[in-house]
Design an enzyme around this catalytic site. Sequence first.
Site, PDB file in Angstrom:
ATOM      1  N   ASN A   1      17.231   3.157   4.568  1.00  0.00           N
ATOM      2  CA  ASN A   1      15.858   3.848   4.776  1.00  0.00           C
ATOM      3  C   ASN A   1      15.415   5.075   6.062  1.00  0.00           C
ATOM      4  OD1 ASN A   1      13.088   2.863   5.797  1.00  0.00           O
ATOM      5  ND2 ASN A   1      13.008   3.032   3.778  1.00  0.00           N
TER       6      ASN A   1
ATOM      7  N   CYS B   1       5.059   4.712   7.079  1.00  0.00           N
ATOM      8  CA  CYS B   1       4.870   3.174   7.515  1.00  0.00           C
ATOM      9  C   CYS B   1       4.052   3.287   8.308  1.00  0.00           C
ATOM     10  CB  CYS B   1       6.135   3.177   8.403  1.00  0.00           C
ATOM     11  SG  CYS B   1       5.854   1.769   9.889  1.00  0.00           S
TER      12      CYS B   1
ATOM     13  N   ILE C   1       5.218   0.692  -3.824  1.00  0.00           N
ATOM     14  CA  ILE C   1       4.397   0.666  -2.632  1.00  0.00           C
ATOM     15  C   ILE C   1       4.924   0.391  -1.266  1.00  0.00           C
ATOM     16  CG2 ILE C   1       2.066   1.452  -3.791  1.00  0.00           C
ATOM     17  CD1 ILE C   1       1.250  -1.598  -2.572  1.00  0.00           C
ATOM     18  N   ASN C   2       5.104   1.223   0.013  1.00  0.00           N
ATOM     19  CA  ASN C   2       5.178   0.792   1.606  1.00  0.00           C
ATOM     20  C   ASN C   2       3.693  -0.458   1.815  1.00  0.00           C
ATOM     21  OD1 ASN C   2       5.701   0.016   3.697  1.00  0.00           O
ATOM     22  ND2 ASN C   2       6.223   2.189   4.399  1.00  0.00           N
TER      23      ASN C   2
ATOM     24  N   GLY D   1       6.342  -4.465  -4.571  1.00  0.00           N
ATOM     25  CA  GLY D   1       4.830  -4.847  -3.782  1.00  0.00           C
ATOM     26  C   GLY D   1       4.829  -5.445  -4.330  1.00  0.00           C
TER      27      GLY D   1
ATOM     28  N   GLY E   1      10.753  -7.647  -1.245  1.00  0.00           N
ATOM     29  CA  GLY E   1      10.579  -7.982  -0.207  1.00  0.00           C
ATOM     30  C   GLY E   1      10.194  -8.183   0.482  1.00  0.00           C
TER      31      GLY E   1
END
Length: 302
Positions: free
Chosen positions: A99, A130, A191-192, A243, A265
Amino acid sequence: MADLNVKINDLRLKNPVMTASGTFGYGLEFADFVPLDQIGGIIVKGTTLKPREGNDYPRMAETPQGMLNCVGLQNKGVDYFIGHIYPEIKDIDTNMIVNVSGDSPESYAETAGRLDVLDGIPAIEVNISCPNVKEGGMAFGVTCAGAASIVKAVRARYHKTLIVKLSPNVTDIAGIARACEDEGADSVSLINTLMGMAIDIEHRRPKLSIRTGGLSGPAVKPVAVRMVNDVARAVKIPVIGLGGISTAEDAIEFLMAGATAVQIGTANFLDPRVTIKVRDGISDWLDRHGCKSVTEIINCLA
Ligand SMILES: Cc1cc2nc3c(=O)[nH]c(=O)nc-3n(C[C@H](O)[C@H](O)[C@H](O)COP(=O)(O)O)c2cc1C
């Protein structure tokens, strides 16, 4: 048993379940708990051209069904990664994906260029999303022109699979995904984290050092599924969805919404074996429903 193989451009995944950047270290930290070679891909920590200290503490706060973080891309820089970490991870038998973050098109491109020559890294995920760094980061991911400028610069220096990680903190995520596709991205991931804030009411101050942070975990899942579906309807390149995934059923929702693969995550913090459980759960679901391949349920909405 159903076939779990999927493809992201030239990248072959033995199953569609990957780990999300910033939540699984470099993979090695989890090796005692999880057979790393059974994960579809591991996206390692955010890497920048120069070392970054990250933000002051506190950097994390629990929220209902989720968490806020403002780690701020703490890492030792790409040269340290190449010299010290790459030799340790290059032979792990899965897709090891780096990343990449930066503060200008040039710094993203330079980092990508240095990673291009590493045989053991078949892809990068460019983070234009970010929310926890002052310069760069999300600033590029919230406009089509900003996103395009990063993808164009990176594409000129990076010749393997290029994934672009999108920000949910926008009104038209499909337009931004199209801008990335037009500049040569091979895939988009989303998504972040969503920008959020929590307050310590006894001390009358924000719970995080830099006031705001990124929200992740089950709380964000419906937003993420909607955005994955928006993007899958707008682009031809494969979409990677994430997400709030913590179960096989969650992952299947993303696949049906149009994701070719998923990432997990925050759930890794609660259960380091979650990726394997989700993979097995997808496999069982496919068998129960008479599907021969996971590809039968990708983008299958009526
Ligand atoms: C502690 C933490 C650190 C993260 N660091 C990064 C990062 O370096 N680069 C990145 O693109 N995303 C980073 N993320 C975002 C995750 O990769 C993911 O997009 C987000 O958490 C949503 O997925 P989840 O709900 O499954 O956690 C981070 C998330 C957390 C919780």
